[in-house]
Design a protein around this motif. Structure first.
Motif, PDB file in Angstrom:
ATOM      1  N   PRO A 172       9.744  58.091  15.819  1.00  0.00           N
ATOM      2  CA  PRO A 172       9.634  57.077  16.869  1.00  0.00           C
ATOM      3  C   PRO A 172       9.856  55.673  16.297  1.00  0.00           C
ATOM      4  N   GLU A 196      13.709  48.174  21.259  1.00  0.00           N
ATOM      5  CA  GLU A 196      13.547  49.596  21.547  1.00  0.00           C
ATOM      6  C   GLU A 196      13.996  49.904  22.975  1.00  0.00           C
ATOM      7  N   VAL A 208      15.873  63.357  19.953  1.00  0.00           N
ATOM      8  CA  VAL A 208      14.592  63.202  19.266  1.00  0.00           C
ATOM      9  C   VAL A 208      14.246  64.528  18.592  1.00  0.00           C
ATOM     10  N   THR A 213       7.738  62.897  21.422  1.00  0.00           N
ATOM     11  CA  THR A 213       8.614  61.728  21.384  1.00  0.00           C
ATOM     12  C   THR A 213       9.477  61.671  22.639  1.00  0.00           C
ATOM     13  N   GLU A 216       7.316  60.312  25.338  1.00  0.00           N
ATOM     14  CA  GLU A 216       7.101  58.877  25.128  1.00  0.00           C
ATOM     15  C   GLU A 216       8.315  58.073  25.591  1.00  0.00           C
ATOM     16  N   PHE A 217       9.508  58.510  25.226  1.00  0.00           N
ATOM     17  CA  PHE A 217      10.714  57.772  25.575  1.00  0.00           C
ATOM     18  C   PHE A 217      11.057  57.888  27.051  1.00  0.00           C
ATOM     19  N   CYS A 339       3.739  63.483  17.512  1.00  0.00           N
ATOM     20  CA  CYS A 339       5.173  63.714  17.651  1.00  0.00           C
ATOM     21  C   CYS A 339       5.864  63.975  16.316  1.00  0.00           C
TER      22      CYS A 339
END
Length: 425
Positions: A172, A196, A208, A213, A216-217, A339
């Motif tokens: 990340p 980001e 990823v 992750t 999260e994204f 992650c």
């Protein structure tokens, strides 16, 4: 006709450590799936770890492009000696124990080099690659980070040339554990977040290495996000003879916060309680280790049982994996590390040795170990269960029956993962 794909990466042989493995192996197998990789790397990079054995995986037919890079760590090393070397490896001393020099270096790194210390390579790289792409049949660029400054190369190339751009995140960006140690000002933190957000929303696709992750994204972008984990490759070794001692081996960096005191307590108690365990037990540390971890081991009176090997080549690391009785996989006990799936996990899984893993609640590592039947996973609070499991492994060792019984590993082979990547391309 093969599709030409340009891959922008900082880590490449002779660089050592986990950062180089992912794209070295993808590049190795991509030609089998009708993709011609072209690799762009820095010239005279200041890698914290060197492993010349990895150069054997680089095809003589591979096109490699290079331009010089200015490395601030070289100057910092002259001023601070070993401190900058350990920081560049990710080994950061606990805040309350940091020297004035360490605090200053972390502040400078975090606030004057955004997103990272390789940002000066972005502008010359864009200039060089714009010219190269215009003269060659390339319509897809992949950038891989960290260092995340490389994604800014892809961002600018996409804007200038209208090419397809895929951003690969091996880790990340703003939630990685060490990010909090950089002593960021509010303005610097906001700048990281802004970059980001810009990268994730501009890239045509994002790759990823774990499901957390991806989750999260997904809160930041609606662009397609694909999970392609790291994996294992077949490495030939000489005939392996298992260690005669009951060896617990950790391979890779043991950062200051990657310090499972509950495990040290379990091992210390077993050494005190059982004479046979004390005679058989050995703790192998293969790789860099933080001072805080060493001090903890001394505190639990385990220093006399440590075989502190230090950094070794990837080939040697594989040998240690296969000859050890039990493999340790230790992650920081933090929500931020849910992650993180260490690349060595997949090599551990095909070593035929059981894995004893520790980390946070909700980690992808726990699910992978469970579904592949390759070991056991514990939280940092499970003293009794951890002690029972170590004893269970020890008894199997004494009976000569200690081994792993893995299931369904093929999907994690580097070749299978590369096939998945080729379909995305």
């Amino acid at each position: 006709m093969k599709k030409n794909v340009l891959i922008v990466t900082y880590y490449w042989p002779p660089a050592g450590g986990p950062g180089v493995q992912r794209w070295l192996k993808f590049v190795k197998y991509l030609p089998e799936f009708n993709v011609n990789p072209i690799v762009y790397i820095p010239e005279h990079a200041n890698y914290p770890l060197i492993d010349t054995s990895l150069q054997a995986d680089v095809s003589k037919d591979l096109t490699i492009l290079k331009t010089p890079i200015k490395e601030p760590y070289k100057l910092a090393r002259l001023l601070s000696g070993n401190k900058v070397t350990t920081i560049s490896k990710g080994i950061i001393t606990e805040s309350k124990k940091q020297s004035r020099v360490e605090r200053l270096m972390l502040y400078v790194r975090g606030n004057f080099f955004i997103p990272d210390a390789r940002k000066s390579w972005v502008k010359p790289s864009v200039s060089f690659l714009s010219n190269y792409i215009s003269k060659h049949d390339i319509d897809t660029v992949i950038t891989t980070g960290p260092p995340h400054s490389l994604h800014l190369i892809g961002l600018q190339l996409q804007a200038d040339l209208n090419i397809k751009w895929i951003a690969d995140f091996r880790d990340p960006w703003t939630t990685i554990g060490y990010h909090k140690e950089l002593k960021l000002t509010p303005a610097s933190q906001a700048k990281h977040k802004q970059l980001e957000h810009q990268v994730l929303n501009a890239a045509d696709a994002v790759i990823v290495t774990s499901n957390p992750t991806k989750t999260e994204f997904e809160a930041i972008t609606t662009k397609p996000i694909h999970v392609i984990t790291n994996g294992y490759d077949t490495v030939k070794t000489e005939q392996i003879v298992l260690d005669k001692k009951f060896t617990l081996s950790h391979i890779g960096s043991l950062l200051s916060k990657r310090n499972p005191k509950i495990l040290w307590r379990v091992l210390s108690d077993l050494v005190k309680e059982r004479k046979d365990f004390a005679e058989d037990f050995q703790l192998n540390i293969i790789g860099s280790i933080g001072e805080d971890v060493l001090k903890s081991l001394e505190k639990f009176k385990l220093d006399g049982y440590i075989n502190n090997v230090g950094y070794v080549s990837h080939q040697e690391a594989i040998t240690y994996q296969k000859q050890s009785q039990l493999l340790l996989l230790i992650e920081i006990d933090s929500k931020d590390t849910q992650c993180i799936i260490p690349g060595k996990l997949f090599e551990y899984m095909v070593s035929n040795r059981p894995i004893l893993a520790m980390g946070p609640v909700g980690s992808d590592v726990e699910q992978i170990i469970k579904t592949t039947n390759t070991g056991q996973y514990f939280l940092y609070t499970e003293y009794n269960g951890l002690k029972r499991e170590v004893l269970k492994y020890y008894e199997a060792f004494k009976q000569g029956t200690l081994q792993s019984h893995p299931l369904g590993l093929q999907k994690y082979s580097r070749r299978s993962l590369t096939e998945t990547l080729s379909k995305l391309l």
